[in-house]
Design a protein around this motif. Structure first.
Motif, PDB file in Angstrom:
ATOM      1  N   ALA A 150      29.430  37.409  48.102  1.00 43.34           N
ATOM      2  CA  ALA A 150      29.874  38.740  48.516  1.00 43.34           C
ATOM      3  C   ALA A 150      29.058  39.126  49.742  1.00 43.34           C
ATOM      4  CB  ALA A 150      29.672  39.735  47.380  1.00 43.34           C
TER       5      ALA A 150
ATOM      6  N   PRO B  18      36.254  36.445  38.796  1.00 46.55           N
ATOM      7  CA  PRO B  18      37.573  37.011  38.466  1.00 46.55           C
ATOM      8  C   PRO B  18      38.011  36.626  37.054  1.00 46.55           C
ATOM      9  CG  PRO B  18      37.846  35.082  39.871  1.00 46.55           C
ATOM     10  CD  PRO B  18      36.364  35.326  39.753  1.00 46.55           C
ATOM     11  N   TYR B  19      37.413  37.276  36.076  1.00 48.45           N
ATOM     12  CA  TYR B  19      37.795  37.018  34.686  1.00 48.45           C
ATOM     13  C   TYR B  19      39.211  37.530  34.433  1.00 48.45           C
ATOM     14  CZ  TYR B  19      32.859  36.038  33.771  1.00 48.45           C
ATOM     15  OH  TYR B  19      31.605  35.502  33.786  1.00 48.45           O
TER      16      TYR B  19
ATOM     17  N   SER C 114      38.947  43.698  33.994  1.00 49.21           N
ATOM     18  CA  SER C 114      39.542  42.550  34.671  1.00 49.21           C
ATOM     19  C   SER C 114      41.049  42.545  34.442  1.00 49.21           C
ATOM     20  CB  SER C 114      38.947  41.244  34.135  1.00 49.21           C
ATOM     21  OG  SER C 114      37.545  41.223  34.262  1.00 49.21           O
TER      22      SER C 114
ATOM     23  N   LYS D  29      31.692  30.438  37.022  1.00 49.42           N
ATOM     24  CA  LYS D  29      30.459  31.228  36.920  1.00 49.42           C
ATOM     25  C   LYS D  29      29.227  30.346  37.089  1.00 49.42           C
ATOM     26  CE  LYS D  29      27.588  34.528  35.591  1.00 49.42           C
ATOM     27  NZ  LYS D  29      27.223  35.642  36.489  1.00 49.42           N
TER      28      LYS D  29
ATOM     29  N   PRO E  83      28.762  36.907  44.016  1.00 49.70           N
ATOM     30  CA  PRO E  83      30.097  37.484  43.842  1.00 49.70           C
ATOM     31  C   PRO E  83      30.439  37.650  42.368  1.00 49.70           C
ATOM     32  CG  PRO E  83      30.267  35.164  44.412  1.00 49.70           C
ATOM     33  CD  PRO E  83      28.808  35.509  44.476  1.00 49.70           C
ATOM     34  N   LYS E  84      31.227  38.651  42.075  1.00 46.60           N
ATOM     35  CA  LYS E  84      31.715  38.806  40.717  1.00 46.60           C
ATOM     36  C   LYS E  84      32.693  37.678  40.400  1.00 46.60           C
ATOM     37  CE  LYS E  84      31.403  43.846  41.153  1.00 46.60           C
ATOM     38  NZ  LYS E  84      32.193  45.094  41.239  1.00 46.60           N
TER      39      LYS E  84
ATOM     40  N   GLU F  74      40.592  43.095  43.449  1.00 46.78           N
ATOM     41  CA  GLU F  74      40.217  42.908  42.047  1.00 46.78           C
ATOM     42  C   GLU F  74      38.718  43.076  41.835  1.00 46.78           C
ATOM     43  OE1 GLU F  74      40.208  39.296  38.713  1.00 46.78           O
ATOM     44  OE2 GLU F  74      41.032  38.960  40.711  1.00 46.78           O
ATOM     45  N   LEU F  75      37.929  42.412  42.674  1.00 50.14           N
ATOM     46  CA  LEU F  75      36.476  42.427  42.489  1.00 50.14           C
ATOM     47  C   LEU F  75      35.797  43.577  43.214  1.00 50.14           C
ATOM     48  CD1 LEU F  75      35.814  38.580  42.914  1.00 50.14           C
ATOM     49  CD2 LEU F  75      36.278  39.851  40.809  1.00 50.14           C
ATOM     50  N   LYS F  76      36.573  44.242  44.080  1.00 49.65           N
ATOM     51  CA  LYS F  76      36.030  45.321  44.909  1.00 49.65           C
ATOM     52  C   LYS F  76      34.847  44.823  45.737  1.00 49.65           C
ATOM     53  CE  LYS F  76      37.460  48.969  41.693  1.00 49.65           C
ATOM     54  NZ  LYS F  76      38.167  48.064  40.761  1.00 49.65           N
ATOM     55  N   GLN F  77      35.020  43.627  46.269  1.00 51.47           N
ATOM     56  CA  GLN F  77      34.004  43.008  47.117  1.00 51.47           C
ATOM     57  C   GLN F  77      34.682  42.287  48.284  1.00 51.47           C
ATOM     58  OE1 GLN F  77      32.021  40.488  44.118  1.00 51.47           O
ATOM     59  NE2 GLN F  77      30.158  41.676  44.442  1.00 51.47           N
TER      60      GLN F  77
ATOM     61  N   SER G  63      38.660  41.403  48.327  1.00 54.27           N
ATOM     62  CA  SER G  63      39.200  41.333  46.972  1.00 54.27           C
ATOM     63  C   SER G  63      39.366  42.717  46.362  1.00 54.27           C
ATOM     64  CB  SER G  63      38.290  40.475  46.081  1.00 54.27           C
ATOM     65  OG  SER G  63      38.753  40.489  44.754  1.00 54.27           O
TER      66      SER G  63
END
Length: 719
Positions: A403, A473-474, A578, A670, A470-471, A436-439, A434
């Motif tokens: 990120a 994406p689950y 998620s 992960k 980075p998060k 989804e991840l807000k990153q 993203s």
């Protein structure tokens, strides 16, 4: 410079692992061709091809560098590629636009992991390759060992053109098998003495010469007949046969050089000028319609832009290959990808940062122009009568993600612009904002790849940036059927809100039928499928919506609102926020009010009923799993396998590729966050890997519990 015709042009990519000496070899070639008067060194930071500030900072190549030389009344175009695996995108680009690969090997180490990766691409693109064994003057140089490795890969197709008399610090002479002469240099290198082969080497030289003659004769019927009749071939005939063998990938010539001392570089260039294939000798490229485009100077003009850079005091520089026809200054062309019109203001032949103006470039040639207004890497410009597009460069999947954000929020827009420009220069830097991840996620080929990006943005654009983990994406899903109902009622004077929805949710797999009856807590619920709608979700998986409402309990005009509410909850899953996926929803009953019912009421009722049902349906978190292939030296295999297993990886299989072991595994994304760093540490930088998305799988119970707790703490902090 005169205009060279297609049958006078040769395009050559210089490849090799880091430390093999590619840049030093390029410098010696430029010197021998008279392009430069004095050779620079990597250590001094004054070479022609490593001219970007970041390359001078790090001391080795980061970007591919183009240079051209006039040699023996021919034009040789070269691309000097970085050796580090983090910059493999440059190798992929170069092999797609060049015709022959010049693979530089370090005589101390031979075929390294990085070399294996590059050879894999050379084979994939079916390019001719010749090997240059460099660093023959080093203490640990072992030419015979390198040749053994090559023969293990290519058998008798790997043929010696030269071999050294004395490897090591005293190296100063080679025997040329093709010419049957010995070349000997003074300590400072340069122009050699050309001598007869010493008596003690004659038998070996003659035997190798005979093998070379046989290899050359195999690829041309008339040469084979002459060889059977006379037992030999002329030097010119051997050159012709070797060129044929190179194109067919049936001959892999081996040369000797000591690039740092300019030994045997001139002789290598003579071979390039005389023997390696011309543009017209190679298979023709195809456009996006699958049509072969002949490099015909008299055909309609098509230019393919394969690289762009931004340089101080110049601006945008665009590099292209003339796929067909010819191009001159002042030509007006159409961008086939963007529909815009472009005028070619200036044309250049380049040598790194040096540019020489030319009047015209013809099919097969490589050139550069500046200040085009709307051309991006990968675009095609066409002249009258041409309607081509080219899309033959396919880059490897990224292996390292971070990120990224500006240290100062005010620089966010400037950062976005800089990242887009960086992607133009190196398409293997991928940028994703993203939702989804807000990153803002930047992906690349390794830690050093992204470290280079950071260096350039902070030093060239003066934007301080911050990298972070980075998060992941689950995804969320369910494992058993569940039922819920929800009534939304709101009364605040005037018109109120009312909507009630009864639904069943269950995990969905492709093709599964809808049961007639469901049973919950001893109570049966009949289902009559009036309408089934299937939605392919943007984030993967499906939502299947079954309308089983009977008796007009809910008017059909409110069904889209119910679906909208369910979609809103799928987009922010009940467990961790998620995306949720692979769910079938059956709405079988509900209530409405003749005055207070409206779309917002049923959207909220649908969303909340789904939320409750989902939570009671054995909800599980899914995580992305990657297919990982690791290329590792045999002596480090145990360490690498143990590390993969510690990352919750499952070994799928192992195989050997000569001296390199190949491990195939499935590993959670992960656990791959810092893998490139660890792998380099475990193997001393001698291993590499590739990865791509495979599928989503359920996370283990302990991991799910940890994720739920983390999300709960995050929500509390936000409240």
């Amino acid at each position: 410079m005169r205009t060279y015709q297609t049958n006078e042009i040769k395009n050559i990519a210089i490849l090799g692992s880091s430390g093999s000496g590619k840049t030093t070899l390029a410098e010696a070639m430029l010197f021998e061709a008279g392009v430069i008067k004095r050779r620079g060194t990597v250590k001094s930071g004054n070479t022609v091809t490593d001219y970007f500030p970041v390359e001078k900072e790090y001391g080795y190549s980061v970007f591919s560098s183009i240079f051209s030389v006039e040699w023996m009344n021919r034009k040789l175009n070269f691309i000097d590629c970085p050796g580090a695996d983090d910059f493999i995108g440059n190798v992929v680009t170069s092999l797609n636009v060049m015709d022959t690969a010049l693979m530089v090997l370090n005589a101390q180490y031979g075929i390294e992991v990085g070399t294996v990766n590059q050879l894999r691409y050379i084979q994939k693109f079916q390019k001719p390759v010749m090997f240059i064994v460099n660093h023959l003057d080093q203490e640990k140089a072992d030419f015979d060992s390198v040749v053994s490795q090559l023969k293990a890969n290519y058998g008798e197709k790997a043929v010696l053109i030269q071999y050294p008399i004395n490897c090591g610090p005293d190296f100063n002479a080679i025997v040329d098998v093709l010419k049957k002469k010995m070349y000997r240099w003074k300590p400072e290198g340069g122009v050699p003495e050309v001598l007869e082969v010493p008596e003690e080497e004659k038998d070996k030289a003659e035997e190798l010469h005979q093998k070379l003659v046989e290899a050359a004769a195999e690829h041309e019927e008339t040469l084979m007949e002459k060889f059977f009749e006379q037992g030999t071939l002329t030097e010119e005939e051997m050159r012709f046969g070797i060129r044929k063998g190179l194109v067919q990938r049936d001959i892999f010539p081996i040369f000797c050089v000591c690039a740092e001392r300019d030994m045997c570089v001139r002789r290598t260039m003579e071979f390039l000028g005389n023997v390696v294939p011309y543009v017209v000798d190679m298979p023709f490229p195809e456009n996006t319609e699958g049509e072969e485009i002949k490099p015909d100077a008299n055909g309609p003009t098509s230019l393919f832009f394969f690289k762009s850079t931004v340089e101080p005091h110049v601006g945008d520089i665009s590099y292209f290959k003339v796929m067909s026809g010819k191009v001159k200054e002042g030509d007006d062309l159409i961008n086939a990808d963007r529909g815009s019109k472009e005028r070619i203001g200036q044309l250049f032949m380049v040598a790194g940062q040096q540019r020489t103006k030319v009047e015209e470039l013809v099919a097969g040639d490589i050139g550069a122009t500046v200040k085009l207004k709307d051309v991006r890497t990968g675009n095609t410009l066409n002249g009258k009568g041409a309607d081509n597009q080219f899309d033959f460069i396919k880059y490897p999947n990224p292996k390292y993600r971070r990120a990224i954000k500006a240290a100062n929020e005010r620089d966010s827009e400037k950062l976005s612009e800089a990242l887009q420009r960086m992607h133009e220069e190196d398409p293997t830097w991928l940028i994703e904002n993203s939702k989804e991840l807000k990153q803002l996620i930047v992906s690349g080929q390794g830690e050093f790849h992204l470290k280079t990006l950071k260096w350039r943005i902070e030093n060239n654009d003066k934007i301080a940036i911050v990298y972070s983990e980075p998060k992941i994406p689950y995804r969320e899903t369910i494992t058993k059927p569940s039922r819920a109902e929800y009534r939304h009622r709101k009364q605040s004077g005037g018109a109120g809100q009312f909507g009630e929805v009864h639904m069943i949710v269950e995990p969905y797999t492709e093709g599964m039928p809808v049961p007639d009856t469901y049973k919950f807590n001893g109570q049966e619920f009949k289902v009559q499928s009036r309408d089934i709608q299937t939605y392919d979700l943007d984030w993967g998986g499906k939502l299947v919506f079954v309308n089983s409402i009977v008796g007009g309990a809910i008017d059909n005009r409110f069904v889209p609102a119910i679906i909208k509410g369910i979609m809103a909850r799928l987009e922010q899953g009940p467990l961790t926020g998620s995306y949720a996926r692979d769910v079938r929803v059956i709405v079988y009953d509900g209530k409405m009010h003749p005055v207070d019912s409206n779309e917002i009421s049923f959207m909220l009722a649908g969303r909340n009923a789904f939320n409750e049902a989902f939570r009671n349906a054995g909800p599980k978190i899914l995580e992305p799993i990657s297919d990982v292939t690791v290329f590792v030296p045999s002596d480090k295999m145990g360490d690498v396998m143990s590390d993969i297993q510690n990352r919750r990886g499952i070994i799928q299989g192992m195989e050997s590729d000569k001296d390199i072991e190949v491990i195939n595994a499935k590993v959670p994304l992960k656990e791959m966050s810092n893998y490139s760093i660890t792998l380099s540490s475990l193997t001393g930088g001698r291993a590499s890997f590739i990865m791509k998305f495979s599928k989503y799988e359920l996370v283990p119970a302990d991991v799910q519990e940890k994720l739920l707790k983390e999300y709960e703490e995050t929500q509390k902090a936000e409240d």
